[in-house]
Write a protein that holds these residues in place. Sequence first.
Motif, PDB file in Angstrom:
ATOM      1  N   TRP A 224      91.787  34.276  19.605  1.00 61.97           N
ATOM      2  CA  TRP A 224      92.902  35.220  19.719  1.00 61.97           C
ATOM      3  C   TRP A 224      92.554  36.461  20.536  1.00 61.97           C
ATOM      4  CZ3 TRP A 224      97.374  33.303  17.977  1.00 61.97           C
ATOM      5  CH2 TRP A 224      97.311  32.267  17.031  1.00 61.97           C
ATOM      6  N   THR A 225      91.454  36.458  21.251  1.00 63.76           N
ATOM      7  CA  THR A 225      91.052  37.629  22.033  1.00 63.76           C
ATOM      8  C   THR A 225      92.091  37.929  23.107  1.00 63.76           C
ATOM      9  OG1 THR A 225      88.725  37.093  21.658  1.00 63.76           O
ATOM     10  CG2 THR A 225      89.231  38.625  23.455  1.00 63.76           C
ATOM     11  N   HIS A 226      92.633  39.134  23.077  1.00 64.26           N
ATOM     12  CA  HIS A 226      93.655  39.587  24.026  1.00 64.26           C
ATOM     13  C   HIS A 226      94.874  38.670  24.063  1.00 64.26           C
ATOM     14  CE1 HIS A 226      90.783  42.516  25.284  1.00 64.26           C
ATOM     15  NE2 HIS A 226      89.977  41.650  25.890  1.00 64.26           N
ATOM     16  N   HIS A 227      95.142  37.974  22.961  1.00 62.22           N
ATOM     17  CA  HIS A 227      96.261  37.037  22.949  1.00 62.22           C
ATOM     18  C   HIS A 227      97.594  37.755  23.158  1.00 62.22           C
ATOM     19  CE1 HIS A 227      98.506  33.414  21.946  1.00 62.22           C
ATOM     20  NE2 HIS A 227      99.232  34.131  21.101  1.00 62.22           N
ATOM     21  N   TRP A 228      97.720  38.983  22.684  1.00 61.95           N
ATOM     22  CA  TRP A 228      98.971  39.729  22.819  1.00 61.95           C
ATOM     23  C   TRP A 228      99.419  39.834  24.276  1.00 61.95           C
ATOM     24  CZ3 TRP A 228      98.945  43.970  25.985  1.00 61.95           C
ATOM     25  CH2 TRP A 228      97.680  44.502  26.310  1.00 61.95           C
ATOM     26  N   LEU A 229      98.447  39.873  25.190  1.00 67.18           N
ATOM     27  CA  LEU A 229      98.767  40.036  26.607  1.00 67.18           C
ATOM     28  C   LEU A 229      99.635  38.883  27.110  1.00 67.18           C
ATOM     29  CD1 LEU A 229      96.268  41.224  29.283  1.00 67.18           C
ATOM     30  CD2 LEU A 229      97.659  39.215  29.755  1.00 67.18           C
ATOM     31  N   TYR A 230      99.455  37.683  26.541  1.00 67.02           N
ATOM     32  CA  TYR A 230     100.179  36.509  27.016  1.00 67.02           C
ATOM     33  C   TYR A 230     101.543  36.357  26.348  1.00 67.02           C
ATOM     34  CZ  TYR A 230      95.656  35.712  29.012  1.00 67.02           C
ATOM     35  OH  TYR A 230      94.492  35.863  29.731  1.00 67.02           O
ATOM     36  N   TRP A 231     101.886  37.319  25.518  1.00 66.66           N
ATOM     37  CA  TRP A 231     103.260  37.462  25.036  1.00 66.66           C
ATOM     38  C   TRP A 231     103.954  38.620  25.741  1.00 66.66           C
ATOM     39  CZ3 TRP A 231     105.987  34.627  21.297  1.00 66.66           C
ATOM     40  CH2 TRP A 231     105.252  33.593  20.690  1.00 66.66           C
ATOM     41  N   VAL A 232     103.286  39.766  25.745  1.00 64.82           N
ATOM     42  CA  VAL A 232     103.906  40.957  26.330  1.00 64.82           C
ATOM     43  C   VAL A 232     104.162  40.779  27.821  1.00 64.82           C
ATOM     44  CG1 VAL A 232     103.600  43.423  26.804  1.00 64.82           C
ATOM     45  CG2 VAL A 232     102.896  42.468  24.588  1.00 64.82           C
TER      46      VAL A 232
END
Length: 259
Positions: A224-232
Amino acid sequence: MANEKMEMSEVGVTLVSSEVKPPPARPPNKFERVFQPCLGELVGTTFFVFIGCVSVIENVESTGRLQPALVHGLAIAALVACMAEISGSHFNPTFTLAIYLCGGMEMNMVAPYVACQLLGGVLGAAMAKAMTLRESFTRVHGAAFAVLQPDAEIGGALFGEVAMTCLITTVLLLGAFNVKTKNPMVPFMVGCTVIFTILAGGDVSGTCMNPARAFGPAVVSNYWTHHWLYWVGPIVGGLIAAILVRLLLGDRKMRLILK
């Protein structure tokens, strides 16, 4: 008597005519309107993520980004062409949101589509894990976009995801939904866009452009490392594309202003 013969002649011509009138079109039933499109999104996303993950896990170093770029692009082109008349071939929550904002689908189908896409992403990643060697799968975290490291330049990667998703979403909206620019080559257009965006930005962010493509491998590999980036990044890029089409690039039917 002559009139009777003429009428009989006309009837005879009609009876032996080779022209067969097509039966009246039957309106789609509930399965075709609701369940079949959702199944199309589930199946299409599953195979897209499956083949995409395998192309990354089994990538030969000598080919660099070329192998994943070609596999992702050709796979999406084939799947879009096959599933277009079933579900619209979204296979991407960002596309679904942008298409809804541009009037291409009803609100009650947005949540089921997104749910099927995310589930398809998990199933596709699980299929890729079952097919590939454990060592290869572990090395790239199941193709869960391990390009970014903790000390990487997050800002550049985020901007890349926004810009590239905006580009591909604009291509989709103008090619498939805007009457003035609608093009039957849209599967090829979207596939080509996937190929050259991966070739251009693969080393920066991995070029995801699809939360479902990121979510499935992240779940299966627990990475889940930097996973938020691939949503935002993809969501913001898709919203910008929808705004551009709705306000500036769309035809009179699509535009909300300056008609």
